[in-house]
Write a protein that holds these residues in place. Structure first.
Motif, PDB file in Angstrom:
ATOM      1  N   PHE A 218     -17.014  65.350 -70.120  1.00 30.87           N
ATOM      2  CA  PHE A 218     -16.579  63.958 -70.079  1.00 30.87           C
ATOM      3  C   PHE A 218     -15.516  63.701 -71.147  1.00 30.87           C
ATOM      4  CE2 PHE A 218     -17.335  59.693 -71.912  1.00 30.87           C
ATOM      5  CZ  PHE A 218     -17.022  58.896 -70.814  1.00 30.87           C
ATOM      6  N   GLN A 222     -11.627  62.682 -70.617  1.00 27.83           N
ATOM      7  CA  GLN A 222     -11.104  61.490 -71.298  1.00 27.83           C
ATOM      8  C   GLN A 222      -9.827  61.839 -72.045  1.00 27.83           C
ATOM      9  OE1 GLN A 222     -11.711  58.371 -71.919  1.00 27.83           O
ATOM     10  NE2 GLN A 222     -13.858  57.879 -71.677  1.00 27.83           N
ATOM     11  N   GLU A 248     -16.808  60.517 -63.829  1.00 24.44           N
ATOM     12  CA  GLU A 248     -17.316  59.453 -64.690  1.00 24.44           C
ATOM     13  C   GLU A 248     -16.209  58.943 -65.612  1.00 24.44           C
ATOM     14  OE1 GLU A 248     -20.629  58.340 -64.737  1.00 24.44           O
ATOM     15  OE2 GLU A 248     -19.953  56.777 -66.121  1.00 24.44           O
ATOM     16  N   GLN A 251     -13.884  56.822 -63.675  1.00 26.97           N
ATOM     17  CA  GLN A 251     -14.473  55.529 -63.366  1.00 26.97           C
ATOM     18  C   GLN A 251     -14.526  54.625 -64.604  1.00 26.97           C
ATOM     19  OE1 GLN A 251     -18.672  55.337 -62.037  1.00 26.97           O
ATOM     20  NE2 GLN A 251     -17.857  54.177 -60.347  1.00 26.97           N
ATOM     21  N   GLN A 252     -14.969  55.211 -65.730  1.00 34.52           N
ATOM     22  CA  GLN A 252     -15.089  54.382 -66.930  1.00 34.52           C
ATOM     23  C   GLN A 252     -13.742  53.896 -67.416  1.00 34.52           C
ATOM     24  OE1 GLN A 252     -17.608  55.643 -70.126  1.00 34.52           O
ATOM     25  NE2 GLN A 252     -19.278  56.266 -68.771  1.00 34.52           N
ATOM     26  N   ASN A 253     -12.678  54.615 -67.083  1.00 38.07           N
ATOM     27  CA  ASN A 253     -11.357  54.183 -67.495  1.00 38.07           C
ATOM     28  C   ASN A 253     -10.708  53.250 -66.472  1.00 38.07           C
ATOM     29  OD1 ASN A 253     -10.322  55.539 -70.078  1.00 38.07           O
ATOM     30  ND2 ASN A 253     -11.441  57.157 -69.030  1.00 38.07           N
ATOM     31  N   TYR A 273     -20.108  58.204 -57.306  1.00 36.77           N
ATOM     32  CA  TYR A 273     -18.661  58.004 -57.378  1.00 36.77           C
ATOM     33  C   TYR A 273     -18.038  57.933 -55.989  1.00 36.77           C
ATOM     34  CZ  TYR A 273     -20.197  59.753 -61.826  1.00 36.77           C
ATOM     35  OH  TYR A 273     -20.904  59.931 -62.971  1.00 36.77           O
TER      36      TYR A 273
END
Ligand SMILES: Nc1ncnc2c1ncn2[C@@H]1O[C@H](COP(=O)(O)OP(=O)(O)OP(=O)(O)O)[C@@H](O)[C@H]1O
Ligand SMILES: Nc1ncnc2c1ncn2[C@@H]1O[C@H](COP(=O)(O)OP(=O)(O)OP(=O)(O)O)[C@@H](O)[C@H]1O
Ligand SMILES: [Mg+2]
Ligand SMILES: [Mg+2]
Lengths: 347, 316, 316, 507
Positions: A218, A222, A248, A251-253, A273
């Motif tokens: 992750f 990132q 992930e 998605q989180q960004n 997702y």
């Protein structure tokens, strides 16, 4: 940065850019044979499965496929045991102990094809049937290998899917486990060859290592996103750990739809997702089937019904599987799971 | 307290008893356990850890620690391959160079620890990353295979019916026992662990001893790398990852005090054997790897508890 | 007054050094690639590694008290899985968050008792615990990942004032721990026990009770780290990252906690954890070939440590 | 009147060794009760029992007439018993203020440690002991032994105890400090505190104590009012025989120059020292605490190699950059801090005695344990060390016996030059005489001896010449015939900035 990192120095065989490639001829059997194996035909056999490591979802699902096959067959007792880290030495010790304890068959997924060879040969010498799956050893150290998909097939599926999602001129980066992992290394070099041939304008940015660690995967994804900003259009996840972690991160960004994640992953891990339309697909063979096929093959090897020279093998509910590369059983082409069908699978 | 009871309550003696008990219990579980072939094979498998555990005993007796041994092993394994295949040197030359490199790596640890006075734990944590990184960088993650057949005799062959690396291990162990027990060097090692300043004030060669010990640790790790490469006939940069914890477990299980000043090579050997037969014997009796791990953890505690309880009765 | 100032500077030296190194790193990498300094990248450096920083706080306490814990990685793994199982099996989410804290404290209280009352050296007790927890975890989960976590469970994805919660946890817990260590009698007794256990006894400080409390707190903090670890993604891995305990210990000791116990502050360990995270990220930004990444990390750790040694020698 | 503290019929054994047998001891409020006895007589053990540190095998402890059973030092402290231990028990990594108050820090209303108050009170306590130079924020690891001892005393005082037990509090202190301490004790006594005072220094006993109890071989020989005893009676109670000459100084013809030091400096600590030392000579070094005597000795011995100047042994210039080189040059050094520098306490007596001459006991670097054993046996006999056998761990010996082991260890090197740093610190009167006699004997054999001592009578009694150091420099060299407390004291003080100090020790 142009070099794709992770090659293992073996020649590559990229598939044709379009159209089905015919399955190659199997050629002459090059596997080993157990010495003085007792007649196991029709008898109950005790089989041990030693994956690269235990404690990851991937091998938990192959192991459940094995249990399924064992239950169907009724005459096979299979148990999974192995190191908690993908460590060549520990895996060897495990196999060695099982040789001493006296099993009928050994299933393995090798951490290193060469390192594992001596102990597998020792197993053959002790009259034990040896069948590999997922990650092979030197051919003469085992009898058969159940290949989930040919490396060039994986490469084609991955790169075609990536090109479809990010366009022929997009830029992408790779998240892999470690450069030393043979399977991933092999796939990456096949991917490079195939890309040069079929998607020459795709722009490769870099490869990062993330072990078999989902938080690190992750973090690495990132960092790639932060580093390349809009330039980055796609992330290739080479392991079933890296792909969901990259998804992930996307998605989180809030980059759903802007950055694609294409990679190998178990459907269950990718469902959140894909169902939320953040990610379009995940590529994998059916890992449950892989384990299932491995036990089916083991049974037939023990029975002597799978012999050198055969062109296909019957594998229970999977039907006839083709034999390729002299002594490999091919599970099939990698499957691309999308929103349309991912929820039909549970592994 | 008589001399006999004093010897009996030593941790090492308790461990030996525990070892014998384990041997019998495990033999009762599986008839394939207590066979010469199996035991010799186990000895073969534990050689790398065992080799490194000998200098590690010295390191820990001085109150230090060397976490970089696994990385040195990986680095030296890679170097054998690189020297032989990429640089085209004859294999014996590659082996010698790799042994030199390991010695140098250990020497570097020693210099960082003695000259720059970095605590060993921190110094070797840093070189743990550094040496592993060098292994990865130098190898570019490629493994080297296809060693000539003669090379495999060290790791896979036998001499007089005994695995060849066991001879090497025995030699290193005997040298270790001798040095620690009978020589000035050994005395200095204990004195450093118990009171470094006083050792210094007594004119003992504190720095040199420590430097030599860490250097030896590097050298023996390189030796283990050669044995390992020969046993698995391949080199990879991730070889030996995590071996430091196994080694340390064997050493502390063997009664060497992590605070320094106390411990014997014999204890380390017993600790090592106990761990190995537990792994093997439990596996043969049908316990899976994860279960074995749990049992080894429990044995570690029990061994120390018993020896703690018994040492209450001793005034030594 | 002057001496007081220099004294404060002396004790804060390592922290200041780390801040300087971190800022220098940021400046260098930022000048090569300005994106590195984007708020987004900086937060993600913190977020993804906050659990390590948090766990390092507890580890610092343990090390200051003169002990060590090599089982923390396994403990985090076990607690994360327990949290995930509670969440997926329909228990209230707050329970899934809280249980790891309580369980972590309980498990480590047990470890603390082994160390304090049964006099098992901490390295042995925790090596054993490492075996037991990691083996037990595999036995228990069979290696399956936990997925299908309920909505609202992802604590680590929450934000407050646009800052992700792991960053808050990291900062908040560091400050809390710093206050605890400096302004409570308990905190001071941790230093005392680590500095000179016998003197602590003579001062009427209970060595055993202090050690047990330290381990209990460390366990609870490990529980927080586990929750951060578990709630960052939508799946929970049932194995812990290999070598996590070493990363956490490295953060602690590079942060200035002396492994011999007695000195050190918790700010240092948090800063060191941040530094490591920043190094990992910046090497990617600097296009350092991934093969050499670990070697560069090792060099940087070593450089930090050597700089600290030079500083200590200057200030005496 | 019930005694404040009463020990009755106390017995204690460590393993098979009986250390105390049926000892009785009592202490009243407002008195100083001295405890005397040879090294290893059991004084510290008795104190540790009273402090809850050891549990007695037999006997009772009464506090205000009530029987108490302490399970640990904490409980004893809660009852108002404070102890200055013989082996300093401090936290090297913590500050002076913290060391003083650890375990009972002043708190703010919120229950937090009140640092400001703690530092302030520590300052006050140290001022009471007249150590204005001691920084309360300094780490204890950086303090000299004497300063550490002051911290230890301040710590005991900080507890406002009813019973204050001091186990050789003055062992590391110089005259001036001793006076200040005794002053403080008098004040405490006047406030009704009961004080147990252990010391081997007779003059202190006569100055401060009201009663004295003598232990011998773990048995109480008797308790007497100090007014009723003389030094001679005490000595004969302690050792069971009479000792007349405390400092048996013999005139020994001096030989050639053994050691010559020219302009020796250690940057910042020792400046420009020159002197020579002859075979058969005992050269005393006097000075205040912190005057750099230990530093000078350690520079000559190669622990902290000199930054300037020359060292000549037997007329030949030698570079001494390490202890090994010093030993090779025939120098031996008995350090003042035996716990840290003199001994490896967890190791057997035998291995300690042989430690400095291992090279000579080896063939092909293998230690000849038989020779080592006989060496150790000799040492035990020669120095009458009270030990179970040569295999006993040194850490288990009494303080004085440990000191003898250090001496034995260094004499085993057969040195030409012997540096003794506080050689009789913590040594009982019999052993002290013994050591002094030994020094004379060694000098007679041609050894050159450099003796650092904070005990002025010892310096004056033993030395052929006295070097006086002040602030790292040589301030005077005084011949035996001219040396008197006044001349030496004056040289020690000369130009000192703090008048209070000068006054204290000038007497
Ligand atoms: N922990 C221990 N184990 C074994 N023997 C011990 C221990 N502590 C003390 N002893 C022995 O007990 C005896 C008395 O020791 P103690 O320290 O009480 O003497 P002391 O009177 O204080 O002597 P000194 O004047 O030298 O300080 C000594 O013979 C010593 O060796
Ligand atoms: N470990 C140390 N670190 C820093 N300063 C020290 C240390 N030891 C001593 N000093 C300081 O060095 C100076 C000289 O100390 P030294 O011990 O040589 O004095 P001394 O004359 O031998 O006195 P004594 O031995 O009676 O304490 C003093 O100011 C002392 O405070
Ligand atoms: Mg005493
Ligand atoms: Mg001195």
């Amino acid at each position: 940065q142009s070099a794709w990192t992770g090659g293992d120095g073996q020649p590559t065989t990229p598939l044709a850019c379009s159209g089905e490639s015919p399955a190659p001829e199997p050629g002459e059997y090059n596997g080993g044979t157990p010495t003085n194996a007792p007649d196991r035909k029709g008898k109950d056999i005790k089989v041990v499965d030693i994956p690269k490591l235990v404690g990851v979802g991937y091998f938990a699902s192959t192991s459940s496929g094995m249990a399924e096959a064992a239950k169907e067959l009724g005459s096979v007792a299979v148990s999974t045991d192995g190191p908690t880290r993908a460590n060549i030495d520990e895996q060897i010790t495990f196999i060695d102990n099982y040789i001493t304890s006296g099993v009928d068959g050994i299933l393995y997924a090798a951490n290193d094809p060469v390192a594992i060879a001596p102990v597998l040969k020792k197993a053959l010498d002790a009259g034990i049937n040896v069948v590999g799956y997922d990650a092979d050893a030197q051919a003469d150290a085992r009898q058969w290998f159940v290949n989930q998909a040919l490396p060039n097939g994986v490469a084609k599926a991955m790169m075609d899917q990536l090109a479809k999602e990010i366009g022929e001129e997009g830029s992408f980066a790779i998240v892999t486990s470690t450069f030393t992992t043979p399977n991933q290394a092999r796939w990456i070099s096949e991917m490079q060859a195939y890309t040069e041939k079929c998607h020459p304008k795709l722009k490769f940015l870099e490869t990062v290592e993330a072990q078999e660690d989902n938080i690190l995967s992750f973090n690495q994804a990132q960092t790639l996103i932060n580093k390349y900003g809009d330039e980055l259009k796609g992330i290739l996840g080479m392991t079933s750990v890296a792909t969901p972690a990259a998804a992930e991160a996307v998605q989180q960004n809030g980059l759903c739809g802007k950055v694609s994640v294409v990679g190998l992953a178990l459907p269950n891990a990718m469902k959140p997702y894909i169902n939320s339309d953040c990610i379009q697909s995940t590529i994998l063979w059916n890992t449950v089937d892989l384990g299932y096929a491995a036990v089916e093959v083991m049974r037939q090897v023990a029975d002597g019904t799978l012999k050198p020279g055969d062109k296909t093998v019957k594998a229970g509910r999977l039907g006839e599987l083709p034999i390729v590369n002299q002594s490999q059983v091919l599970l099939g082409q990698p499957k691309i799971f999308t929103k349309a069908d991912i929820n039909d699978f549970d592994f | 307290m008589t001399a006999v009871t004093r010897v009996l309550v030593r941790h090492e003696a308790i461990l030996a008893i525990l070892f014998v008990v384990a041997l019998f219990v495990l033999a009762a579980q599986s008839d394939r356990f207590l066979t010469t072939a199996n035991l010799l094979n186990q000895a073969r498998l534990m050689t790398e850890v065992g080799l490194i555990a000998i200098p590690m005993t010295f390191v820990i007796v001085t109150g230090g620690i060397d976490l970089s041994v696994g990385s040195i092993l990986g680095l030296c394994a890679i170097l054998v391959g690189v020297f032989w295949q990429n640089a085209g040197l004859p294999l014996p030359a590659a082996i010698v160079l790799s042994l030199l490199a390991g010695t140098l790596a250990g020497f570097a640890n020693g210099v960082i620890i003695t000259r720059f006075r970095v605590p060993p734990l921190i110094a070797t944590l840093a070189t743990l990353a550094l040496y592993r990184g060098l292994a990865e960088g130098i190898s570019q993650a490629r493994s080297v295979r296809g060693y000539p057949a003669w090379f495999a005799t060290l790791g896979q062959g036998e001499l007089l019916g005994i695995p060849s690396q066991l001879w090497l291990f025995a030699l290193v162990a005997i040298v270790g026992i001798f040095i620690l027990r009978f020589t000035t060097f050994g005395r200095t090692t204990y004195a450093i662990g118990n009171n470094e300043a006083a050792a210094e004030f007594s004119g003992l060669a504190v720095e040199r001893t420590k430097l030599l010990i860490y250097t030896a640790s590097g050298f023996v790790s390189a030796l283990a790398a050669i044995v390992f490469v020969s046993r698995v006939s391949t080199t990879r940069s991730d070889m030996g990852t995590g071996i430091e914890l196994e080694v340390i477990t064997a050493v502390v299980l063997g009664g060497t005090s992590i605070f320094g000043g106390r411990g014997m090579v014999v204890g380390t050997l017993i600790g090592l054997c106990l761990m190995q037969i537990l792994q093997n014997g439990l596996s043969l009796s049908g316990v899976r790897g994860d279960g074995t791990t749990v049992v080894i953890g429990a044995v570690l505690i029990v061994a120390v508890l018993i020896s703690n309880v018994l040492s209450r009765f001793s005034n030594d | 007054m002057r001496s007081r100032l220099s004294h404060t500077l002396g004790t804060l030296g390592q922290e200041i050094l780390l801040v300087v190194v971190i800022l220098a790193l940021f400046a260098v990498v930022g000048s090569v690639n300005a994106r590195f300094l984007s708020q987004h990248n900086l937060t993600s450096i913190f977020v993804g590694n906050a659990y390590i920083a948090v766990a390092a706080i507890g580890m610092s306490l343990v090390i200051i008290s003169g002990n060590i814990d090599v089982s923390i990685g396994a403990l985090i793994g076990v607690l994360a899985v327990i949290s995930g199982l509670l969440a997926t099996n329909g228990y209230p989410i707050w329970l899934a968050w809280l249980a790891p804290l309580v369980l972590g404290a309980l498990i480590n209280t047990l470890v603390g008792c082994l160390i304090a009352y049964a006099k098992v050296p901490s390295i042995i007790a925790t090596l054993a615990m490492l075996s037991i927890l990691s083996g037990g975890l595999i036995t228990f989960t069979g290696g399956r990942w936990i997925s299908g976590l309920p909505a609202g469970y992802q604590l680590a994805q929450f934000r407050l004032l646009d800052v992700p919660s792991p960053v808050w946890f990291m900062i908040g817990m560091t400050i809390l721990a710093a206050l605890l260590m400096r302004y409570t009698a308990f905190g001071r007794s941790v230093y005392a026990v680590g500095s000179n256990a016998e003197a602590a006894r003579a001062s009427g400080i209970s060595h055993a009770a202090t050690v047990v409390k330290v381990f209990a707190i460390h366990g609870a903090i490990g529980g927080v780290a586990a929750v951060l670890f578990a709630t960052q993604l939508q799946v929970i891995q049932s194995t812990v990252p290999v070598g996590l305990e070493l990363v956490i210990i490295t953060a602690s000791v590079v942060g200035g906690v002396s492994i011999l116990g007695g000195v050190g502050t918790v700010f240092g360990s948090t800063l060191a954890a941040i530094l490591f995270a920043a190094i990992g990220s910046s090497l990617i930004f600097l296009n350092v070939s991934a093969y050499w990444l670990r070697a560069v990390q090792g060099v940087l750790i070593l450089a930090t440590v050597l700089a600290d040694m030079a500083r200590r020698r200057r200030t005496g | 009147m019930t005694p404040l503290l009463e020990l009755t019929n106390i017995s204690k054994a460590f393993g098979p060794v009986k250390v105390l047998t049926g000892v009785d001891f009592d202490l009243f409020a407002g008195e100083v009760h001295a405890l005397m006895g040879e090294n290893g007589a059991g004084k510290s053990t008795m104190i540790r029992i009273a402090a809850g540190d050891h549990r007695a095998d037999e006997g009772e402890i009464r506090l205000d007439g009530e029987v108490r059973r302490f399970t640990g030092p904490r409980e004893a402290q809660a009852e108002g018993i404070a102890v200055v231990h013989q082996e300093l028990l401090l936290f090297p990594a913590l500050s002076v203020a913290e060391n003083v108050f650890l375990g009972h820090q002043p708190k703010t209303r919120g229950g937090l440690v009140d640092w400001a108050k703690m530092r302030g009170e520590a300052r006050d306590l140290l001022d009471r002991l007249d150590c204005p130079n001691l920084d309360v924020d300094q780490r204890v690891s950086r303090l000299s032994v004497a300063d550490r001892q002051r911290v230890e005393i301040a710590r005991a005082l900080s507890r406002n105890a009813r019973v204050l037990i001091m186990d050789e509090p003055t062992a590391a202190l110089a005259e001036a400090d001793v006076r200040r301490l005794l002053e403080v004790l008098r004040r405490l006594r006047a406030d009704g505190v009961g004080i147990v005072y252990v010391s081997h220094r007779m003059n202190e006993i006569f100055e401060i104590a009201d009663r004295v109890t003598v232990l011998r071989d773990g048995k109480s020989i008797g308790t007497r009012p100090v007014a009723d005893v003389t030094e001679a009676t005490l000595v004969s109670m302690m050792v069971g025989r009479d000792i007349h000459q405390l400092f048996p100084k013999e005139e020994i013809p001096q030989g050639r120059t053994r050691l010559e030091v020219r302009h020796l400096s250690l940057a910042g600590v020792v400046e420009d020292i020159s002197f020579s030392l002859h075979a058969g000579e005992i050269l005393g070094i006097a000075g205040l605490v912190g005057s750099g005597r230990t530093e000078l000795a350690q520079t000559i011995f190669g622990v902290t190699p000199a930054t300037a100047g020359e060292i000549l042994v037997d007329g030949e210039p030698r570079t001494i950059a390490s202890v090994r080189e010093a030993i090779a040059a025939g120098i031996a050094y008995v350090p003042e801090d035996r716990g840290q520098h003199g001994l490896v306490r967890p190791q057997p007596l035998r291995e300690n005695v042989s430690m400095a001459i291992l090279d000579r006991l080896t063939t092909f670097s293998v230690v000849d344990t038989a020779r080592e054993q006989s060496l150790a046996k000799d040492a035990i006999g020669r120095f009458s060390i009270r030990a179970r056998d040569a295999r006993q761990r040194v850490g288990q010996l009494s303080g004085g016996n440990q000191q003898k082991v250090v001496l034995a260890k260094w004499l085993a090197t057969d040195p030409k030059i012997l540096i003794l740093d506080e050689p009789t610190r913590g040594i009982d009167i019999g052993a002290k005489t013994e050591i002094h006699r030994l020094m004379g004997e060694l000098a007679k054999k041609g050894l050159a001896i450099l003796m650092i001592s904070s005990e002025l009578p010892e310096v004056l009694g033993m030395s052929d010449r006295v070097l006086v150091m002040r602030e790292g420099r040589l301030s005077a060299v005084i011949d035996r015939k001219d040396a008197s407390p006044d001349t030496v004291g004056a040289a020690m003080m000369q130009g000192r900035r703090e008048p209070a100090l000068a006054e204290g020790a000038g007497r």
